[in-house]
Motif scaffolding. Structure first.
Motif, mmCIF file in Angstrom:
data_model
loop_
_atom_site.group_PDB
_atom_site.id
_atom_site.type_symbol
_atom_site.label_atom_id
_atom_site.label_comp_id
_atom_site.label_asym_id
_atom_site.label_seq_id
_atom_site.Cartn_x
_atom_site.Cartn_y
_atom_site.Cartn_z
ATOM 1 N N ARG A 47 24.371 24.166 41.829
ATOM 2 C CA ARG A 47 25.347 24.179 42.928
ATOM 3 C C ARG A 47 24.719 23.648 44.210
ATOM 4 O O ARG A 47 25.313 22.834 44.922
ATOM 5 N N SER A 48 23.515 24.131 44.540
ATOM 6 C CA SER A 48 22.785 23.670 45.720
ATOM 7 C C SER A 48 21.616 22.809 45.257
ATOM 8 O O SER A 48 20.746 23.282 44.523
ATOM 9 N N VAL A 206 16.209 28.542 42.527
ATOM 10 C CA VAL A 206 17.464 27.892 42.919
ATOM 11 C C VAL A 206 18.636 28.513 42.171
ATOM 12 O O VAL A 206 19.707 28.756 42.747
ATOM 13 N N ALA A 207 18.445 28.818 40.877
ATOM 14 C CA ALA A 207 19.513 29.435 40.091
ATOM 15 C C ALA A 207 19.874 30.814 40.621
ATOM 16 O O ALA A 207 21.062 31.189 40.673
ATOM 17 N N CYS A 208 18.872 31.588 41.046
ATOM 18 C CA CYS A 208 19.141 32.934 41.576
ATOM 19 C C CYS A 208 20.000 32.878 42.824
ATOM 20 O O CYS A 208 20.962 33.657 42.971
ATOM 21 N N PHE A 209 19.676 31.972 43.742
ATOM 22 C CA PHE A 209 20.463 31.885 44.969
ATOM 23 C C PHE A 209 21.813 31.212 44.720
ATOM 24 O O PHE A 209 22.788 31.511 45.415
ATOM 25 N N ASP A 210 21.869 30.325 43.738
ATOM 26 C CA ASP A 210 23.161 29.757 43.344
ATOM 27 C C ASP A 210 24.110 30.861 42.888
ATOM 28 O O ASP A 210 25.301 30.861 43.205
ATOM 29 N N ALA A 214 24.291 32.070 48.155
ATOM 30 C CA ALA A 214 23.655 32.268 49.460
ATOM 31 C C ALA A 214 23.205 30.959 50.087
ATOM 32 O O ALA A 214 23.000 30.891 51.301
ATOM 33 N N THR A 215 23.027 29.914 49.272
ATOM 34 C CA THR A 215 22.517 28.635 49.761
ATOM 35 C C THR A 215 23.660 27.650 50.006
ATOM 36 O O THR A 215 24.734 27.755 49.426
ATOM 37 N N SER A 216 23.377 26.691 50.855
ATOM 38 C CA SER A 216 24.377 25.681 51.209
ATOM 39 C C SER A 216 24.675 24.771 50.023
ATOM 40 O O SER A 216 23.783 24.424 49.244
ATOM 41 N N ALA A 217 25.928 24.363 49.923
ATOM 42 C CA ALA A 217 26.333 23.401 48.896
ATOM 43 C C ALA A 217 26.670 22.039 49.508
ATOM 44 O O ALA A 217 27.322 21.211 48.872
ATOM 45 N N LEU A 238 16.878 26.262 51.055
ATOM 46 C CA LEU A 238 15.577 26.740 50.584
ATOM 47 C C LEU A 238 14.457 25.848 51.121
ATOM 48 O O LEU A 238 14.638 24.632 51.288
ATOM 49 N N GLY A 239 13.307 26.442 51.386
ATOM 50 C CA GLY A 239 12.142 25.684 51.849
ATOM 51 C C GLY A 239 10.875 26.178 51.191
ATOM 52 O O GLY A 239 10.899 27.044 50.304
ATOM 53 N N GLU A 240 9.754 25.633 51.608
ATOM 54 C CA GLU A 240 8.438 26.055 51.124
ATOM 55 C C GLU A 240 7.434 25.812 52.246
ATOM 56 O O GLU A 240 7.741 25.152 53.243
#
Length: 423
Positions: A47-48, A206-210, A214-217, A238-240
């Motif tokens: 999704r994101s 990424v799958a968890c926040f999808d 919670a993350t932008s699409a 998401l960042g690092e």
């Protein structure tokens, strides 16, 4: 609590858009965003599909072939940042008794990338429930134990005082520095290498926040997807990265003529005991953390010159945080500039608190407030001065930085200029 004061004498940053303190600060003052389509793996089915990635050359940053093989990406970020911070501080090898040097590193998700990569290999891309350990790399156990990130930093710095890994979700990067502050205050160490690192840009994260959206699409425009406090925001990006400091007892720093970026004047953390991901709209727990941190710093709310917000870009966080600032700072909340650098470097989970503290220390150093990039249409419910788009020259002697994390964690740190507090 003893009267020992704690200062920051070295900074090292590995961030999206800027490796090294100079490049990072240029990014902040230019208002440049480092968010882009994910390149670390094929994110086509998600999704994101965007993140703020670090352009990280392991060899160019001085990591040996053995270190590159042994350490997860997060540990590599931490070690490189620690070496930068030590060099910046001017501390020479052997100058300090190693039993007086500690380590306090934060991380929310540890060695996620290496663990996921190894699971894919061992399970033949998920085809086998029972895996053959014969295919595992010899360092797999170290990846299972997040504290190995702190251990790697301790080895790199020759630290033999207390060594800790602080994992409190998205406040880890503030809480690790707070722990270092307490270690020096209580006399357990004279110097603590402290900060945080996370490298969570992997399919599992990424799958968890999808799953919880919670993350932008906004995948068509990743550069402008992170929009804290904007009416049209739709989640965080998401960042690092990592940021590491040399925290030092003030008199110890003075004796060796060290440059002081800022003093840690106050620290407090609270929990809302409410919900794993939800936030109460009144911001009471964050406001209480702010109140206690200011009290410890012996500052009035009106003394704060800049607030570095958590500013994740989710509607519930931004509104909760706005309420907390009003509750804690009173009318001064409407006068003090507030900004979120997540608009530029994304949300690196446990690392972001330390990256934000690096921006705060540099804001004090240069009297410049970094902007909230991409803030073009303010949310009417977020009606404070959120420094839209452009950095601002502003006398910055006292800074408040806050963090909010899943599980209900709320943390506040106060930094002041080196001449702000009398002896």
């Amino acid at each position: 609590m003893s009267g020992r004061r704690v200062v920051l004498t070295g900074i090292g940053v590995v961030a999206p858009g800027g490796v090294g303190t100079k490049a990072f600060w240029e990014e902040m003052t230019d208002g440049r965003t480092a968010t882009r389509t994910i390149s670390l793996f094929d994110a086509g089915g998600f999704r994101s599909r965007m993140a703020a990635e670090v352009d990280f050359d392991q060899a160019a940053e001085g990591l040996s072939p053995q270190e590159r093989r042994r350490m997860d990406r997060a540990a590599q970020f931490a070690v490189v940042s620690a070496r930068m911070a030590l060099a910046d501080s001017g501390l020479a090898a052997g100058e300090v008794d190693p039993t007086r040097v500690g380590v306090s590193i934060g991380s929310a998700v540890g060695c996620t990338m290496s663990l996921e990569q190894e699971y894919v290999v061992l399970s033949d891309a998920g085809r086998h429930w029972l895996v053959d350990p014969a295919y595992a790399i010899p360092h797999l156990y170290e990846h299972m134990v997040p504290s190995t990130i702190a251990v790697e930093v301790a080895w790199a710095c020759g630290a033999e005082a207390p060594v800790s890994l602080i994992s409190t979700g998205c406040t880890s990067g503030l809480d690790s520095v707070g722990h270092a502050y307490r270690l020096i205050q209580e006399g357990a160490a004279d110097v603590v290498i402290t900060g945080a690192a996370d490298a969570p840009i992997s399919p599992i994260t990424v799958a968890c926040f999808d799953a919880i959206k919670a993350t932008s699409a906004n995948n068509e425009d990743p550069e402008h997807a992170s929009r804290p406090f904007d009416r049209d925001r739709d989640g965080f990006v998401l960042g690092e990265g990592a940021a590491v400091f040399v925290a030092e007892e003030l008199e110890h720093a003075r004796r060796r003529g060290a440059h002081v970026y800022a003093e840690i004047a106050g620290f407090a953390s609270r929990s809302n005991a409410y919900h794993m991901t939800g936030l109460k709209p009144d911001g009471r727990e964050m406001a209480e953390a702010i109140r206690v941190a200011l009290e410890e710093a012996r500052l009035d709310p009106r003394d704060i010159d800049y607030v570095n917000a958590h500013g994740s870009g989710t509607k519930q966080n931004d509104r909760h945080e706005t309420a907390a600032f009003k509750r804690a700072l009173g009318l001064h909340a409407y006068e003090v500039p507030v900004s979120s650098i997540k608009s530029m470097v994304g949300h690196s989970l446990g690392a972001i608190g330390s990256i934000e503290l690096a921006a705060c220390a540099l804001a004090i150093e240069h009297d410049v407030v970094p902007p909230t990039a991409n803030l073009h249409t303010p949310d009417p419910e977020c009606d404070l001065d959120y420094v839209p788009v452009t950095a601002r020259d502003h006398r910055t002697d006292a800074v408040l930085s806050v963090g909010s994390g899943f599980g209900g964690f709320q943390t506040a740190v106060v930094l002041v200029g080196p001449e702000r507090r009398p002896a």
